[in-house]
Write a protein that holds these residues in place. Structure first.
Motif, PDB file in Angstrom:
ATOM      1  N   TYR A  45      43.203  78.536  74.466  1.00 57.07           N
ATOM      2  CA  TYR A  45      41.850  79.020  74.165  1.00 57.07           C
ATOM      3  C   TYR A  45      41.858  80.552  74.056  1.00 57.07           C
ATOM      4  O   TYR A  45      40.970  81.247  74.545  1.00 57.07           O
ATOM      5  N   LEU A  87      47.584  66.143  71.427  1.00 59.67           N
ATOM      6  CA  LEU A  87      46.356  65.336  71.420  1.00 59.67           C
ATOM      7  C   LEU A  87      45.938  64.911  70.015  1.00 59.67           C
ATOM      8  O   LEU A  87      45.199  63.945  69.845  1.00 59.67           O
ATOM      9  N   LYS A 132      45.513  56.276  71.545  1.00 59.91           N
ATOM     10  CA  LYS A 132      44.170  56.868  71.542  1.00 59.91           C
ATOM     11  C   LYS A 132      43.136  55.821  71.143  1.00 59.91           C
ATOM     12  O   LYS A 132      43.270  55.152  70.122  1.00 59.91           O
ATOM     13  N   PHE A 167      44.300  56.786  76.220  1.00 60.40           N
ATOM     14  CA  PHE A 167      43.187  57.697  76.512  1.00 60.40           C
ATOM     15  C   PHE A 167      42.086  57.622  75.477  1.00 60.40           C
ATOM     16  O   PHE A 167      42.241  57.021  74.419  1.00 60.40           O
ATOM     17  N   HIS A 169      38.209  60.026  74.328  1.00 66.20           N
ATOM     18  CA  HIS A 169      37.558  61.342  74.418  1.00 66.20           C
ATOM     19  C   HIS A 169      36.052  61.153  74.286  1.00 66.20           C
ATOM     20  O   HIS A 169      35.594  60.407  73.427  1.00 66.20           O
ATOM     21  N   ASN A 206      37.441  64.937  79.860  1.00 62.00           N
ATOM     22  CA  ASN A 206      37.595  66.359  79.558  1.00 62.00           C
ATOM     23  C   ASN A 206      36.952  67.130  80.722  1.00 62.00           C
ATOM     24  O   ASN A 206      36.539  66.525  81.716  1.00 62.00           O
ATOM     25  N   GLY A 224      40.233  71.633  80.319  1.00 63.35           N
ATOM     26  CA  GLY A 224      40.327  72.702  79.330  1.00 63.35           C
ATOM     27  C   GLY A 224      39.449  73.881  79.698  1.00 63.35           C
ATOM     28  O   GLY A 224      39.821  74.741  80.501  1.00 63.35           O
ATOM     29  N   ILE A 225      38.241  73.887  79.170  1.00 63.03           N
ATOM     30  CA  ILE A 225      37.394  75.090  79.183  1.00 63.03           C
ATOM     31  C   ILE A 225      37.187  75.684  80.580  1.00 63.03           C
ATOM     32  O   ILE A 225      37.194  76.903  80.733  1.00 63.03           O
ATOM     33  N   TYR A 357      33.125  78.051  73.831  1.00 65.63           N
ATOM     34  CA  TYR A 357      34.514  77.769  73.440  1.00 65.63           C
ATOM     35  C   TYR A 357      34.991  78.690  72.314  1.00 65.63           C
ATOM     36  O   TYR A 357      36.156  79.062  72.237  1.00 65.63           O
TER      37      TYR A 357
HETATM   38  C1  LIG Z   1      40.240  70.000  73.621  1.00 63.52           C
HETATM   39  C2  LIG Z   1      40.336  68.680  74.242  1.00 63.52           C
HETATM   40  C3  LIG Z   1      40.147  68.543  75.627  1.00 63.52           C
HETATM   41  C4  LIG Z   1      39.700  69.678  76.513  1.00 63.52           C
HETATM   42  O1  LIG Z   1      38.293  69.790  76.423  1.00 63.52           O
HETATM   43  P1  LIG Z   1      37.499  70.752  77.416  1.00 63.52           P
HETATM   44  O2  LIG Z   1      36.068  70.494  77.058  1.00 63.52           O
HETATM   45  O3  LIG Z   1      37.910  72.139  77.064  1.00 63.52           O
HETATM   46  O4  LIG Z   1      37.864  70.371  78.777  1.00 63.52           O
HETATM   47  C5  LIG Z   1      40.378  67.304  76.193  1.00 63.52           C
HETATM   48  N1  LIG Z   1      40.733  66.256  75.436  1.00 63.52           N
HETATM   49  C6  LIG Z   1      40.889  66.342  74.099  1.00 63.52           C
HETATM   50  C7  LIG Z   1      41.282  65.127  73.337  1.00 63.52           C
HETATM   51  C8  LIG Z   1      40.676  67.539  73.461  1.00 63.52           C
HETATM   52  O5  LIG Z   1      40.834  67.627  72.136  1.00 63.52           O
END
Ligand SMILES: *Cc1c(COP(=O)(O)O)cnc(C)c1O
Length: 372
Positions: A45, A87, A132, A167, A169, A206, A224-225, A357
């Protein structure tokens, strides 16, 4: 290590300690058996992929996640042991590299598996795959259980493949309304339960789901963030289970100071016209650094004062209004703290009508990242 010298005083300071603090806070929050996947895509990031990856592994993350083959290979060149997961979708011809360099790939297409199987005899080690599921995000992933069964069986039957994970999302985990989130979770759980054997790593959350929803940790979370100390949304920000420390601050210096008179103009277009005598400072940062023109009017910190960027932001420079005469070399904070004042990335993203972000991601490579 080769380190080129920075002559221009504009720089991003990255506090890796804060990244480690955020991970350790998360570690306390999680079930002890839940692993942390540190998401370091897009050059972490914008914070620097290798530095963040190493700091995250030290602080307790057990896996790294990126978006592209290039990002994975760049990490693997310097980080030999840690598992790395891509990913996003990858081209068939990357699979040989992935097997060779022990990079785990995301899979969701039977055609892809069949194509990769043709080169798989050359794999020296089995290729690790994470299946996925598209439970409602509508981006990539398997959408039907019959598709999942066919995909699973094809992978399972091939000794050159290893099913390492499964997984999904979430599209709305950062919102208060859990309707779509609950539907996605139920879909994902039923897909996982339809498999003859649970893959090693089931993961769904996430940052937003990890911090904002209950019982979604499974075997791992993708952090992530908030690893970077930023909240995924204003809603999650108000309900954080622990405090976060932002890791990136952005600073520069005055390279020129002048007094202008009533009627004098500043920058392209001559739109800014002084209404009285004013002190103006020039900073060496502009839109080619990521200080987008839409940020005109945004405040910066100087000697503990909040002062605005005035006139149009140029490609490499911009001007600020000073409260009084100051010297060339005076430090300016664009993001971060000075005395009692703080400018968070959220102020920039609000002004640009976007999400936080985007802010660290848009700081270009012309801004050196300095590690503390
Ligand atoms: C970017 C991403 C994340 C991280 O997301 P955050 O909101 O930053 O925690 C997790 N999983 C996938 C598949 C992503 O593309």
């Amino acid at each position: 290590m080769y380190q080129h010298q920075n002559f221009r005083p504009t720089k991003a300071i990255i506090e890796l300690e804060n990244i480690q603090y955020n991970i350790k806070q998360l570690r306390e929050h999680l079930h002890p058996a839940t692993e942390i996947i540190a998401v370091v895509k897009a050059n972490a990031y914008g914070h620097g992929d290798l530095q963040v990856a190493n700091a995250a592994l030290q602080a307790g993350a057990s896996m790294l996640a990126v978006a592209t083959p290039e990002e994975a290979l760049h990490l693997r060149e310097f980080i030999k042991e840690a598992p790395i997961l891509i990913l996003g979708a990858t081209p068939v011809y990357f699979a040989t590299f992935a097997a060779q360099y022990d990079i785990s790939l995301t899979v969701f297409s039977l055609d892809w598996v069949n194509e990769v199987a043709k080169q798989a005899v050359n794999f020296k080690k089995p290729l690790k795959l994470h299946i996925k599921i598209d439970s409602g995000m509508g981006r990539i992933g398997v959408r039907k259980k019959t598709e999942l069964t066919a995909l699973y069986n094809a992978i399972d039957a091939n000794e050159h493949f290893l099913i390492d994970g499964i997984f999904t999302h979430f599209a709305t985990a950062d919102e208060e309304d859990s309707t779509q989130y609950n539907e996605q979770l139920a879909t994902f759980v039923s897909f996982v339960e339809s498999l003859p054997k649970k893959p090693r790593l089931v993961h769904a959350a996430n940052t937003a789901a990890t911090l904002n929803k209950e019982d979604v940790q499974f075997d791992a979370v993708r952090f992530g963030i908030s690893m970077y100390g930023l909240a995924p949304s204003p809603y999650v920000d108000k309900h954080l289970p622990f405090s976060l420390k932002p890791a990136l601050s952005l600073e520069s210096e005055l390279v020129h100071v002048k007094k202008i008179e009533q009627g004098d103009k500043v920058s392209y277009g001559g739109n800014y016209v002084a209404t009285k005598e004013e002190w103006i400072g020039t900073m060496p940062i502009g839109y080619a650094d990521g200080l987008l023109r839409g940020l005109a009017g945004q405040e910066v910190l100087i000697q503990g004062n909040r002062v605005p960027i005035i006139g149009r932001i140029c490609m490499d420079q911009c001007m600020i209004k000073l409260p009084y005469e100051m010297s060339v070399g005076e430090k300016v904070i664009l993001i971060g703290q000075q005395q009692q004042q703080e400018i968070q990335m959220k102020e920039w993203s609000d002004r640009l009508q976007t999400i936080v972000y985007e802010i660290p991601c848009m700081l270009t490579s012309r801004i050196p990242r300095i590690y503390k």
